[in-house]
Each structure stands twice: as C-alpha cells, then as structure tokens.
Design a protein around this motif. Sequence first.
Motif, PDB file in Angstrom:
ATOM      1  N   ILE A 135       1.059  -1.192  -0.104  1.00  0.00           N
ATOM      2  CA  ILE A 135       0.110  -0.021  -0.101  1.00  0.00           C
ATOM      3  C   ILE A 135       1.002   1.336   0.045  1.00  0.00           C
ATOM      4  O   ILE A 135       1.717   1.309   0.820  1.00  0.00           O
ATOM      5  CB  ILE A 135      -0.885  -0.105   1.285  1.00  0.00           C
ATOM      6  N   GLY A 136       0.669   2.339  -0.853  1.00  0.00           N
ATOM      7  CA  GLY A 136       1.208   3.497  -0.969  1.00  0.00           C
ATOM      8  C   GLY A 136       0.709   4.412  -0.142  1.00  0.00           C
ATOM      9  O   GLY A 136       1.522   5.082   0.387  1.00  0.00           O
ATOM     10  N   LYS A 137      -0.500   4.449  -0.078  1.00  0.00           N
ATOM     11  CA  LYS A 137      -1.305   5.660   0.767  1.00  0.00           C
ATOM     12  C   LYS A 137      -2.826   5.032   1.153  1.00  0.00           C
ATOM     13  O   LYS A 137      -3.441   4.378   0.207  1.00  0.00           O
ATOM     14  CB  LYS A 137      -1.506   6.821  -0.111  1.00  0.00           C
ATOM     15  N   VAL A 138      -3.063   5.418   2.224  1.00  0.00           N
ATOM     16  CA  VAL A 138      -4.488   5.343   2.722  1.00  0.00           C
ATOM     17  C   VAL A 138      -5.438   6.394   2.698  1.00  0.00           C
ATOM     18  O   VAL A 138      -4.794   7.515   3.421  1.00  0.00           O
ATOM     19  CB  VAL A 138      -4.522   4.273   4.095  1.00  0.00           C
ATOM     20  N   VAL A 139      -6.477   6.379   2.352  1.00  0.00           N
ATOM     21  CA  VAL A 139      -7.196   7.573   2.273  1.00  0.00           C
ATOM     22  C   VAL A 139      -7.984   8.011   3.477  1.00  0.00           C
ATOM     23  O   VAL A 139      -8.082   7.167   4.146  1.00  0.00           O
ATOM     24  CB  VAL A 139      -8.346   7.573   1.063  1.00  0.00           C
ATOM     25  N   ASP A 140      -7.899   9.199   3.679  1.00  0.00           N
ATOM     26  CA  ASP A 140      -8.318   9.495   5.175  1.00  0.00           C
ATOM     27  C   ASP A 140      -9.875   9.254   5.210  1.00  0.00           C
ATOM     28  O   ASP A 140     -10.862   9.413   4.297  1.00  0.00           O
ATOM     29  CB  ASP A 140      -8.507  11.363   5.233  1.00  0.00           C
ATOM     30  N   ASN A 141     -10.259   8.674   6.221  1.00  0.00           N
ATOM     31  CA  ASN A 141     -11.779   8.431   6.668  1.00  0.00           C
ATOM     32  C   ASN A 141     -12.291   7.325   5.720  1.00  0.00           C
ATOM     33  O   ASN A 141     -13.332   7.191   5.517  1.00  0.00           O
ATOM     34  CB  ASN A 141     -12.642   9.583   6.723  1.00  0.00           C
ATOM     35  N   SER A 142     -11.485   6.388   5.113  1.00  0.00           N
ATOM     36  CA  SER A 142     -11.892   5.434   4.162  1.00  0.00           C
ATOM     37  C   SER A 142     -12.104   4.167   5.081  1.00  0.00           C
ATOM     38  O   SER A 142     -11.500   4.013   6.284  1.00  0.00           O
ATOM     39  CB  SER A 142     -10.606   5.223   3.214  1.00  0.00           C
ATOM     40  N   PRO A 143     -12.448   3.047   4.567  1.00  0.00           N
ATOM     41  CA  PRO A 143     -13.050   1.757   5.178  1.00  0.00           C
ATOM     42  C   PRO A 143     -11.625   1.218   5.706  1.00  0.00           C
ATOM     43  O   PRO A 143     -11.504   0.552   6.655  1.00  0.00           O
ATOM     44  CB  PRO A 143     -13.478   0.891   4.115  1.00  0.00           C
ATOM     45  N   ALA A 144     -10.548   1.492   4.785  1.00  0.00           N
ATOM     46  CA  ALA A 144      -8.993   0.748   5.133  1.00  0.00           C
ATOM     47  C   ALA A 144      -8.518   1.684   6.355  1.00  0.00           C
ATOM     48  O   ALA A 144      -8.030   0.960   7.437  1.00  0.00           O
ATOM     49  CB  ALA A 144      -8.072   0.950   4.074  1.00  0.00           C
ATOM     50  N   MET A 145      -8.607   3.055   6.385  1.00  0.00           N
ATOM     51  CA  MET A 145      -8.227   3.630   7.634  1.00  0.00           C
ATOM     52  C   MET A 145      -8.923   3.308   8.606  1.00  0.00           C
ATOM     53  O   MET A 145      -8.509   3.232  10.038  1.00  0.00           O
ATOM     54  CB  MET A 145      -8.032   5.013   7.405  1.00  0.00           C
ATOM     55  N   THR A 146     -10.183   3.256   8.552  1.00  0.00           N
ATOM     56  CA  THR A 146     -11.243   3.040   9.771  1.00  0.00           C
ATOM     57  C   THR A 146     -10.695   1.692  10.438  1.00  0.00           C
ATOM     58  O   THR A 146     -10.841   1.352  11.688  1.00  0.00           O
ATOM     59  CB  THR A 146     -12.740   3.065   9.275  1.00  0.00           C
ATOM     60  N   ALA A 151      -0.157   2.592   5.466  1.00  0.00           N
ATOM     61  CA  ALA A 151       0.556   2.595   4.402  1.00  0.00           C
ATOM     62  C   ALA A 151       1.706   1.812   4.709  1.00  0.00           C
ATOM     63  O   ALA A 151       2.134   1.606   5.724  1.00  0.00           O
ATOM     64  CB  ALA A 151       1.062   4.236   4.021  1.00  0.00           C
ATOM     65  N   GLU A 152       2.496   1.046   3.595  1.00  0.00           N
ATOM     66  CA  GLU A 152       3.461   0.336   3.706  1.00  0.00           C
ATOM     67  C   GLU A 152       2.885  -1.098   4.042  1.00  0.00           C
ATOM     68  O   GLU A 152       4.030  -2.128   4.164  1.00  0.00           O
ATOM     69  CB  GLU A 152       4.613   0.811   4.751  1.00  0.00           C
ATOM     70  N   ASP A 153       1.726  -1.295   4.560  1.00  0.00           N
ATOM     71  CA  ASP A 153       1.356  -2.799   4.710  1.00  0.00           C
ATOM     72  C   ASP A 153       1.291  -3.337   3.488  1.00  0.00           C
ATOM     73  O   ASP A 153       0.865  -2.893   2.381  1.00  0.00           O
ATOM     74  CB  ASP A 153       0.102  -2.790   5.227  1.00  0.00           C
ATOM     75  N   THR A 190     -22.320  -2.567   0.843  1.00  0.00           N
ATOM     76  CA  THR A 190     -21.251  -2.663   1.427  1.00  0.00           C
ATOM     77  C   THR A 190     -20.782  -4.231   1.462  1.00  0.00           C
ATOM     78  O   THR A 190     -21.625  -5.029   1.302  1.00  0.00           O
ATOM     79  CB  THR A 190     -21.211  -2.230   3.169  1.00  0.00           C
ATOM     80  N   LEU A 191     -19.394  -4.237   1.428  1.00  0.00           N
ATOM     81  CA  LEU A 191     -19.216  -5.826   1.316  1.00  0.00           C
ATOM     82  C   LEU A 191     -18.008  -6.103   2.506  1.00  0.00           C
ATOM     83  O   LEU A 191     -17.135  -5.354   2.651  1.00  0.00           O
ATOM     84  CB  LEU A 191     -18.429  -6.138   0.193  1.00  0.00           C
ATOM     85  N   ALA A 192     -18.499  -7.075   3.638  1.00  0.00           N
ATOM     86  CA  ALA A 192     -17.779  -7.428   4.641  1.00  0.00           C
ATOM     87  C   ALA A 192     -16.476  -8.341   4.158  1.00  0.00           C
ATOM     88  O   ALA A 192     -16.709  -9.426   3.408  1.00  0.00           O
ATOM     89  CB  ALA A 192     -18.560  -8.153   5.442  1.00  0.00           C
ATOM     90  N   LEU A 193     -15.351  -7.882   4.425  1.00  0.00           N
ATOM     91  CA  LEU A 193     -14.068  -8.508   4.167  1.00  0.00           C
ATOM     92  C   LEU A 193     -13.128  -8.642   5.150  1.00  0.00           C
ATOM     93  O   LEU A 193     -13.201  -7.926   6.166  1.00  0.00           O
ATOM     94  CB  LEU A 193     -13.228  -7.753   3.046  1.00  0.00           C
ATOM     95  N   LYS A 194     -12.295  -9.633   5.095  1.00  0.00           N
ATOM     96  CA  LYS A 194     -11.101  -9.973   6.197  1.00  0.00           C
ATOM     97  C   LYS A 194      -9.971  -9.638   5.361  1.00  0.00           C
ATOM     98  O   LYS A 194      -9.554 -10.555   4.206  1.00  0.00           O
ATOM     99  CB  LYS A 194     -11.217 -11.120   6.857  1.00  0.00           C
ATOM    100  N   VAL A 195      -9.253  -8.883   5.598  1.00  0.00           N
ATOM    101  CA  VAL A 195      -8.033  -8.463   4.854  1.00  0.00           C
ATOM    102  C   VAL A 195      -6.761  -8.778   5.692  1.00  0.00           C
ATOM    103  O   VAL A 195      -6.485  -8.417   6.622  1.00  0.00           O
ATOM    104  CB  VAL A 195      -7.864  -6.964   4.453  1.00  0.00           C
ATOM    105  N   THR A 196      -5.832  -9.851   5.001  1.00  0.00           N
ATOM    106  CA  THR A 196      -4.937 -10.125   5.671  1.00  0.00           C
ATOM    107  C   THR A 196      -3.448  -9.457   5.000  1.00  0.00           C
ATOM    108  O   THR A 196      -3.283  -9.405   4.010  1.00  0.00           O
ATOM    109  CB  THR A 196      -4.714 -11.783   5.353  1.00  0.00           C
ATOM    110  N   ILE A 197      -2.985  -8.647   6.017  1.00  0.00           N
ATOM    111  CA  ILE A 197      -1.767  -7.876   5.759  1.00  0.00           C
ATOM    112  C   ILE A 197      -0.389  -8.360   6.135  1.00  0.00           C
ATOM    113  O   ILE A 197      -0.484  -9.208   7.548  1.00  0.00           O
ATOM    114  CB  ILE A 197      -2.064  -6.439   5.843  1.00  0.00           C
ATOM    115  N   GLU A 198       0.547  -7.980   5.797  1.00  0.00           N
ATOM    116  CA  GLU A 198       1.918  -8.186   6.456  1.00  0.00           C
ATOM    117  C   GLU A 198       2.647  -6.734   6.703  1.00  0.00           C
ATOM    118  O   GLU A 198       2.558  -6.035   5.876  1.00  0.00           O
ATOM    119  CB  GLU A 198       2.754  -9.080   5.580  1.00  0.00           C
TER     120      GLU A 198
END
Length: 362
Positions: A135-146, A151-153, A190-198
Amino acid sequence: MQHILIFIVFILVLGFIITIHELGHFIAAKHFGVYCGQFSIGMGPKLWSKKIGETNYELRALPIGGFVAMAGEADQEENEDMKDVPFERTLKGIATWKQVVVYLAGVFMNFLSAFIIIVAVYAISVPVQSNSSTIGKVVDNSPAMTAGIQAEDTINKITVVDSGKQFLIGSYSDLQGALSKSQNNYSGETLALKVTIERDHTTFDYNVNATYRAETDSYFLGISPTTRRLTFVESVEYGANYFKEASLLVFSTLGKLITNSKETIGQLSGPVGIYNVVGEVTQSGNFANVLLLVSMLGINIGVFNLLPIPGLDGSQVLFAVVEKAIGRDIPVKFRYALQLAGLALVFGLMIIVTVNDITRLF
C-alpha cells in the motif's frame, strides 16, 4: 490574471505543435534542395519578418496554422518569387519518393516530438503506479483507515466474510480483481471483508466494510498503490505503449465518425474545447501534465493529417503517387476543386465541434 496565463499557455501549446509540424516540411524540403520562399508560423497579418538566405521567416497574428511556401506547389504557381526557380529545385523536380518524404515530414516531426516529450516526462518527472500489493497511501476516513490498515502494509489475502471466498493477492491488479462486483457476485452497498496484511514481517487480519462505487463498479477500500520512477529504458517502452494507444484511439474515433457520426461528433473537441482542457491542466499547476497534453495534441494532429482528405498532408502524398502512376500532373483546377471540398469538410466539422464545445459551457 489566471485567464491571461491560460491564454498564453494555449498560444504556446498550439504554436509549438504548428512550428514543429511546419519545421518538418521545411527541413525535408531544404534537404532535397527545394526552394522555400517562406517559412511562416501563424496565419493572417504579419507581425514579424526576416529574410535569411533565400527564405523569409515570418510570424503572423493568428496562431491557428502555418505554412512553408515551396516552389512547385500548386498554390505557389502565381507567386512571382517562384517563377524563376529552376525546375530541379521545385517539388515537381524531385523524385516522387522525396516528395512523399517532404509531405510526411510534418507528421513525422509531430510524432517524434510527442514521443520524446512522453519519454522525458516519465524518465524525469512522473512516477508510475507499481503493480505490487504494498500500500502506498491510505485515504483519510476510508474503510481501510477505519479498520486500522496503514501505508507500507502488504496485502496477502482477501476473504469475503459471507461466502468464505478467498483471493490471494500478489499485485495491485489482483486486488482490483478481488474488489470488482462481478468477482463477488454480490449487489450490496457494503461488502464485509477480512484483509490479511503483512507488516514488519508479522501477519495481521483486519475486518473491513468495503463500500460500493458505481463509477468503478467495484468495492472501495480507500488505498492506493506504491509508485516508482521509471528507468530510461522503461520510459522508452512506456512511451512507445502510450504513443501506440493514443494513436489507435484517434484512428478508432475517426472510424466511429464514419459509422456513428452523430454520437461521435458530440464527443470531439475543437479549439474552444482544447482551450478549456489547457485551462484545466494549467490550473492544476503540474507542468508535466501540460507537456503530456502537448504530446497528445501532437499525436492527434499528426494522425489527422495522414487522412487522404484534400488539403491535408495525406492527400498530398496521394496526389504525388497518382501523378507518378499516370505519368502526368493532375489538372490544377481539379486539384483546387478537391482541396476546396476537403477544406470545406474540415472547416464544417470544426464549426460543428466548436458549437458543441460552446454549448457544453452553458
């Protein structure tokens, strides 16, 4: 003040493209020994003129065209300065293949300058999207940031909670595919996801409620990919692909102009539309975007000039080849009639497109 800046950039953009095009004709004609009486940038009243050698170099008031006056051209037969030019120094006096080179040199210069600009911009200035899953950047107030993603994940896997469907992620393309509506066969907002990151060699799972966006027909996490600078070799390859896609787009649009003219004309832009685009790009404050616009317009003008429409370079090539085949000149009056018809067609299209551009402003 902003409008003055936009107008200046607009003039410089058009002036550059026209100058490069006419310079191509001029250099090729001079190389083959053709007498060139005038090299003019712009049309209408002269603003400046200087004779160097046998050629008058001119700058005219209207930045909507330009020309090179070459001995042997049909429209130069009444020019007093051309009447005493030896036949071997006229366009008619050089070999047909040399005539073709002269006629196509303007298009070649448009293409060459566009390619050089694209390569330079991407080699020096503009980073391109990486296809990694980092990930290069996470958008403010986005589902990913919430959810707590940073970033860098690096995303390794996405699991759809309701169906249990899993997507292994090795690139940004894989991620886009996993988030597309068609891949998920799901129509909810909306789509419920489980995101696996390193992160820092440690694996984490985050629950994310991705939101649907109709404009992309996919679910939105709120992340953007990493970017990187291209090497020079990569820039050349990228420039070649950019050039090919832009050229094919012009040909495709011209084809649609024949098969579906009413709808396609509504999508075209004339001088007013180009001015608006120049304004938008100028206001962005990104000089690289201005250069890319110059390259795109150069490609468009180059391809358009290849068309065998009387008055354009493509028709001049066709005339030269036909005259070689039949062994005599095409009658001047017939050539004039064809050129007038071609110019009427081009200007008629320009008027329609300009009216559409103005209509879109209101």
